[in-house]
Every structure is written in structure tokens, then in C-alpha cells.
Design an enzyme around this catalytic site. Sequence first.
Site, PDB file in Angstrom:
ATOM      1  N   HIS A  64       0.816  -1.215   0.000  1.00 30.70           N
ATOM      2  CA  HIS A  64       0.000   0.000   0.000  1.00 30.70           C
ATOM      3  C   HIS A  64       0.852   1.269   0.000  1.00 30.70           C
ATOM      4  O   HIS A  64       0.314   2.377  -0.074  1.00 30.70           O
ATOM      5  CB  HIS A  64      -1.006  -0.007   1.166  1.00 30.70           C
ATOM      6  CG  HIS A  64      -0.417   0.233   2.517  1.00 30.70           C
ATOM      7  ND1 HIS A  64      -0.155  -0.784   3.404  1.00 30.70           N
ATOM      8  CD2 HIS A  64      -0.067   1.381   3.149  1.00 30.70           C
ATOM      9  CE1 HIS A  64       0.329  -0.263   4.523  1.00 30.70           C
ATOM     10  NE2 HIS A  64       0.395   1.047   4.395  1.00 30.70           N
ATOM     11  N   ASP A 108       0.091  -7.703   1.600  1.00 28.63           N
ATOM     12  CA  ASP A 108       0.560  -6.312   1.620  1.00 28.63           C
ATOM     13  C   ASP A 108       2.087  -6.276   1.670  1.00 28.63           C
ATOM     14  O   ASP A 108       2.697  -5.996   2.705  1.00 28.63           O
ATOM     15  CB  ASP A 108      -0.054  -5.602   2.830  1.00 28.63           C
ATOM     16  CG  ASP A 108       0.189  -4.102   2.824  1.00 28.63           C
ATOM     17  OD1 ASP A 108       0.550  -3.566   1.757  1.00 28.63           O
ATOM     18  OD2 ASP A 108      -0.002  -3.474   3.884  1.00 28.63           O
ATOM     19  N   SER A 201       4.276   2.627   8.117  1.00 29.93           N
ATOM     20  CA  SER A 201       3.978   1.553   7.165  1.00 29.93           C
ATOM     21  C   SER A 201       5.224   1.116   6.413  1.00 29.93           C
ATOM     22  O   SER A 201       6.053   1.927   6.016  1.00 29.93           O
ATOM     23  CB  SER A 201       2.952   2.027   6.139  1.00 29.93           C
ATOM     24  OG  SER A 201       1.644   1.849   6.597  1.00 29.93           O
TER      25      SER A 201
END
Length: 255
Positions: A64, A108, A201
Site C-alpha cells: 500500500h 501487503d 507503514s
Amino acid sequence: MQPLLLLLAFLLPTGAEAGEIIGGRESRPHSRPYMAYLQIQSPAGQSRCGGFLVREDFVLTAAHCWGSNINVTLGAHNIQRRENTQQHITARRAIRHPQYNQRTIQNDIMLLQLSRRVRRNRNVNPVALPRAQEGLRPGTLCTVAGWGRVSMRRGTDTLREVQLRVQRDRQCLRIFGSYDPRRQICVGDRRERKAAFKGDSGGPLLCNNVAHGIVSYGKSSGVPPEVFTRVSSFLPWIRTTMRSFKLLDQMETPL
């Protein structure tokens, strides 16, 4: 519950708030030579993520964190200073896992092929990856690091870290409907105010100096547990992808 992706957008709506490593501390400068800071340009705007060096020419991060243009900084402690340890390299390719699901945030994981190899030294060096299908026992103490912000008005420019414990899968299954124990790790004790948050992230979950996980998503409140991509489940894809693009580049090299 709608999961919160833990990347940090520079263009945040009014009232939105971005956070740092919660309950952590500043890392000893350059003690994590595999850490990568990503500046991302995508159709949605600018954002930033973490990542980690796994080979001289590849960085691993979250899918992402994709963008059409990604600048990678390695060897940094303070991202706002021009440290002589820093190496700035653009990503030649951003290779998301072919089964990445933007809705459920499954698979992911993404590899960034760098436009050139890094210069390996004590400040820039790849991290070890786990063995295929290697698991983590609940209660294992691990570390997460990142450059996430404190708030809209105040940020941290230095690398920070926090120690988190691996949880039993049921802790995440009861909160996140799409949680998959085969490909994800449940991390962070809900009784402690410690967590990764927006801006973190793509960073690594280090357990015994091995990168077992990738920061993926959590609750908007920043209260643990949170979900990390399980690196050991994707080792065949990681190795095949790095090998295939190396061969492709050799074929494209002009005579």
C-alpha cells in the site's frame, strides 16, 4: 472494523492527525543500517513510508506504499538533515505482490528495485530474513522502527523504535475480519500504549535481529494489536522476483 493503513500522507484533510511510534524512544543513531525512508509520489498525492534493505539493490516494504515515483533514503537518522551517511536512490521499479488486495489489505508486500546498488558500510547494510514458513511464538519480544509524525503540528525527524510482543492470532481475528494467520502476524499488547502508527507503514518487525514482519495496518486510534505482513510466507516470491528482475536487467544491458 475498517483498518487504518499506517502510511503518512502529506496532504491530510483538516482535522486528520498523524502519529509516530507510540510509546517508543529515539533509536541510537545509525544502529539500524537496513532502515529505508521512502518519499512517495502517487496519483493521490505525496506520502511517506518506511522500508528495509534486503539486498544491495532491493528494499522491502508494504504494497500500500506504492507510488509512480519513489525516492529512497538509506543510512539516515535525521531525515531533515544532510547527513554524510545518507544515500539517496530512486526506485527503478515498484513490484507489488500480484495478489495484493487493496480492500482486504491481504498480501501487503512490495519490492523496490533500486536504480543502483547501495554502497555497503556500517551505516547501510541489508537485514536478515527468516527461513521459509518460520513462525513466531506468542509473547516473543520484537522491535519496530520508523519516522512517523507526532501530530499535524509537531513531528519527529529522527528514527524512533518501540518493543512490541507477538500476540495470539485470536486477538486480531476478533478485531479484523480479513486477518489471515498464514500470511499475517498479530503484534502489540492492547494493555500497553505501544504501537506503530501512521508514517511507519512498510517498516520491519525485528525479532532476534531477523525481519519477520512488515508494518501493515491497525485501528485508527493507534491502540494495539496491529497487523503485520508475515515475511516468511512470501520468501519464494521475494527470491523469485529479485532473481527474475536481475536476469531481465542483464538481458536489457546494451552490448
